[in-house]
Scaffold this active site. Structure first.
Site, PDB file in Angstrom:
ATOM      1  N   ASP A 137     -37.765  19.424  26.850  1.00  0.00           N
ATOM      2  CA  ASP A 137     -37.561  20.640  27.803  1.00  0.00           C
ATOM      3  C   ASP A 137     -37.820  20.129  29.195  1.00  0.00           C
ATOM      4  OD1 ASP A 137     -37.564  23.531  28.162  1.00  0.00           O
ATOM      5  OD2 ASP A 137     -37.225  23.624  26.161  1.00  0.00           O
ATOM      6  N   HIS A 217     -39.194  27.684  30.842  1.00  0.00           N
ATOM      7  CA  HIS A 217     -38.571  27.261  29.731  1.00  0.00           C
ATOM      8  C   HIS A 217     -39.379  26.565  28.627  1.00  0.00           C
ATOM      9  CE1 HIS A 217     -35.318  26.311  26.914  1.00  0.00           C
ATOM     10  NE2 HIS A 217     -34.545  27.328  27.519  1.00  0.00           N
ATOM     11  N   SER A 550     -31.960  29.059  22.584  1.00  0.00           N
ATOM     12  CA  SER A 550     -33.320  28.067  23.093  1.00  0.00           C
ATOM     13  C   SER A 550     -34.608  28.814  22.367  1.00  0.00           C
ATOM     14  CB  SER A 550     -33.511  28.282  24.544  1.00  0.00           C
ATOM     15  OG  SER A 550     -32.808  27.537  25.196  1.00  0.00           O
TER      16      SER A 550
END
Length: 774
Positions: A137, A217, A550
């Site tokens: 990520d 994220h 996600s």
């Protein structure tokens, strides 16, 4: 020359083809990054490593970025087209493809999945202790309490990785929770327009050249999968509760492959897969995909290739299904060795409402935490009535201050970020925003941490407000905010944005595999940016609320860690099977799950096998297992040749003389495809094998829910297991009559097959559809 002809055959199937390097040009174009798959068995013994071989083999110097040794044999390099053409002619090169940019598919959820403190999967697995979850990520913000190593035992002995230091990231940022961290930037830095030519490398004013997360994220997905649970958390008062990840004691290995504002490059992703397997991870979580509606063949997809290399070594790989729903055939990450996860809602919401001057109240959602409007009515306007698209979308510099100053502005969803529209309204003098869905988003809503008073509403409510404005020259409105509400019904609901089937590459394999919580998920956040991620948002938040597949993917990654801890001998396929065959099909009203986009009952094209239910997955009774040779047989079945398959598998293979059938891959779902050209009665027979992982002596009987207009028969209809008999096989015959088969709006009909022993229900969805012959 045979290799070169083979490559030309490969590359004609994809937009990432490197065929242009064979075209005559007047001047040498700029260098690009290419990934080369090499037959590793060709390495001369004189070279101590593959790197030495690659560096010495070619006639001119090659700028090698990554060497791949574990999930893939080969290298990536920044080359001119003439250099690439020269290398392609080498007899050891099996395949090559251009580097491609990917996108991210962007705390109550553990309880919603059926996890409880005193019993069940959490206690049986010791909360995932000693299982290592690798997260590919944007990195991690290690100081967050979610990553504390308090009361954790020593680092697992099978860990072989490192804590790579860099910008604002030292060895002290790793601990017994974050046991390793790496970053991969060579592909990014070599890419034209990003890090490479014209890109200027890593922008250190907004990024960290280290595993530290400048985007948020990666911190969010890592804490969702394996964040600790020992403290209260919220985002500006929203979603207050005890912070917890799905596998709170699992260890984290961080692989930063995505960079703020510029995405994630295939060459770096493949390098991270290679490192993660070498390091000793047990689970890989990758919330990344194409996002362009195009699915490359498996041999040209580095996520599929890297994942195969991981799964073939016993590593479970969870991937996101993409956010291009509710359109059909929008699901991504299609390889059958990947576990592909769509998104559903949970029973928590953040309601807000628009109150019109005529007294009508319209429901929506918001995470706005600033000064409220306190019921004051303001004039409300819709810039889109002028017919100017940019104004309807509230794009930068599109709003006339004379029109919007002191008013609430309706902005249509789309094109620019949802929260950024509010900044445009604020800049033009507006006091608030109503964010209205269009037809493509339907009634699907996600919460955002808006910077001005804002309520997001569905397409129907948005149309109602626009109609009110059109018929009322003195239209007015206000917005009220109602905080956090739990116990919302119905839940789960399939999120409107979640990627949908059918599988665009091989419809014989149902994708997505299942869904998990992916709407309004609270998890840890970076300190580098505010909760909206916008440059002008200077707020600091330890936690943030995000939506997307996600967010769903790391729920399944954490679940896999728990199951791996409780059942160390289970393969990745067995873990996926346990989740799929026990998945739930009903919501908290005990009614069939619905689709947020339509309000109608959802189907396996929307949710796969169903919604993750960890209360049952610990003890599934039977599993559908798969070994490497099963995946090779599948690749033979879809008519990949031995050299093509070797691009994926590393090792040479031989396909059988009698071609297998792709639908006979031992998958926990059944998809029957019939030709539209067929007339009258047609039948197909499927072969499946189940492994007993429950009570030694067990007897299962079949229960069939046949799709409408379809006959389904199973032989045998009873399976008897004993100490000596752990595996049994059966045949499923699906028969259709073209005169009686009436497909639904999605072009299919749906049913199921279940094996029941009085304690377990081992359920597989059945999909029947018709397709035109090639």
């Amino acid at each position: 020359m045979a290799s070169l002809l083979l490559l030309t055959h490969f590359l004609c199937f994809t937009f990432t083809a490197i065929i242009p390097i064979f075209s005559p040009v007047s001047a040498e174009p700029a260098a690009k990054t290419y990934i080369f798959r090499v037959d590793s068995f060709s390495k001369p013994a004189i070279f101590p490593t593959h790197y030495h071989w690659y560096s010495s083999e070619f006639t001119e110097p090659v700028n090698i970025l990554h060497v791949y040794d574990n999930v893939f044999h080969g290298f990536s390099a920044s080359l001119s087209p003439s250099q690439a053409a020269s290398i392609l002619q080498h007899p050891s090169i099996l395949a090559a493809f251009e580097d491609r940019r990917r996108q991210l598919h962007t705390t109550r959820s553990p309880q919603f999945l059926g996890l409880r403190n005193q019993k069940g999967l959490w206690s049986e697995s010791d909360y995932g202790s000693d299982v290592i979850v690798g997260v590919l990520d944007t990195g991690i913000w290690p100081e967050r309490r979610s990553f504390s190593d308090l009361n954790l035992g020593p680092v697992p002995t099978h860990w072989k990785g490192v804590c790579q230091t860099g910008d604002k990231f030292t060895a002290k940022n790793c601990n017994r929770k974050i046991i390793g961290a790496r970053f991969f930037s060579k592909g990014h830095e070599a890419a034209p327009g990003f890090g490479g030519i014209g890109g200027g490398g890593i922008n250190d004013t907004v990024e960290f050249k280290s595993p530290r997360d400048a985007d948020g994220h990666g911190t969010h997905t890592a804490s969702t999968a394996a964040g600790r649970h020992a403290f209260r958390a919220s985002m500006s008062g929203y979603a207050s509760g005890i912070a917890k990840g799905v596998a709170p004691k699992a260890r984290l290995a961080v692989y930063k492959v995505c960079w703020k504002n510029s995405g994630c490059f295939d060459s770096d992703i493949l390098a991270a897969f290679d490192a993660a397997v070498s390091d000793g991870v047990d689970v890989i979580s990758i919330s990344i995909g194409g996002g362009d509606g195009i699915s490359s063949p498996y041999y040209l997809d580095p996520i599929a290739i890297g994942a195969y290399g991981a799964v073939s070594r016993g590593v479970f790989v969870s991937s996101s299904a993409g956010n291009d729903g509710p359109n059909g055939m929008s699901v991504t990450n299609l390889a059958p060795w990947l576990t592909t996860v769509g998104a559903g809602t949970i029973d928590r919401n953040f309601p807000a409402e628009v109150i019109l001057g005529n007294g009508r109240k319209l429901s929506g959602v918001s995470l706005y935490a600033g000064k409220p409007l306190n019921g004051k009515m303001y004039a409300v306007v819709y810039p889109g009535k002028s017919g100017v698209l940019s104004a309807s979308l509230c794009m930068e510099n599109s709003l006339d201050p004379h029109l919007v100053r002191g008013k609430i502005v309706i902005c249509d969803r789309g094109s620019n970020p949802r929260v950024a529209k509010g900044l445009v309204v604020n800049k033009a003098g507006g006091v608030g925003m109503i964010l209205a869905n269009g037809v493509s988003n339907g009634e699907g809503l996600v919460g955002d941490a808006h910077l001005i008073p804002t309520c997001a509403v569905g397409a129907n409510e948005g149309d109602a407000i626009k109609s009110y404005i059109a018929s009322n020259p003195t239209a007015s409105a206000t917005i009220n905010f109602h905080g956090t509400v739990i116990g919302v019904k119905p839940a789960p609901v399939v999120a409107s944005f979640s990627g949908r089937g059918p599988n665009g590459l091989n419809p014989e394999i149902l994708k997505p595999d299942l869904i998990a919580p992916g709407v309004n998920i609270l998890a840890a956040w970076t300190d580098a940016v505010g909760p909206t991620g916008l440059d002008l948002d200077n707020r600091k938040a330890e936690f943030n609320i995000l939506s997307g597949t996600s967010m769903a993917c790391p729920h399944v990654s954490g679940a896999a860690a728990l199951l791996k801890s409780a059942h160390p001998d289970w393969s990745p396929a067995a873990i996926r099977s346990a989740m799929m065959t026990t998945a739930s099909l009903v919501d908290n009203r005990l009614q069939p799950m619905t689709d947020e986009a339509t309000g109608k009952p959802a189907t396996p094209y929307d949710y796969g096998a169903g919604h993750l239910n960890l209360d049952l997955a610990l003890d599934p009774g039977l599993v559908y297992d798969l070994a490497n040779e099963d995946y090779v047989s599948f690749l033979c079945a879809i008519e990949y040749g031995p050299k093509t398959i070797q691009v994926i598998t590393k090792s040479p293979v031989n396909c059988p003389m009698k071609k297998p059938l792709p639908e006979n891959l031992n998958y926990p779902s059944i998809a029957a495809l019939f030709s539209t050209a067929a007339r009258g009665v047609s039948s197909k027979t499927f072969f499946r094998t189940v492994t007993n992982v429950g009570d030694t002596n067990a007897e299962y009987r079949v229960k069939i829910e046949a799709p409408k207009g379809v006959r389904v028969s199973v032989k045998p209809d009873k399976l008897v297991f004993s100490e000596k008999v752990r595996k049994l096989s059966y045949y499923v015959t699906i028969t259709v009559d073209s005169k009686n088969l009436v497909l639904n709006d999605s072009g299919a009909v749906f049913g199921s097959l279940s094996w029941i022993d009085g304690k377990h229900v081992v359920r597989s969805p059945i999909v029947v559809t018709q397709m035109s012959p090639l």
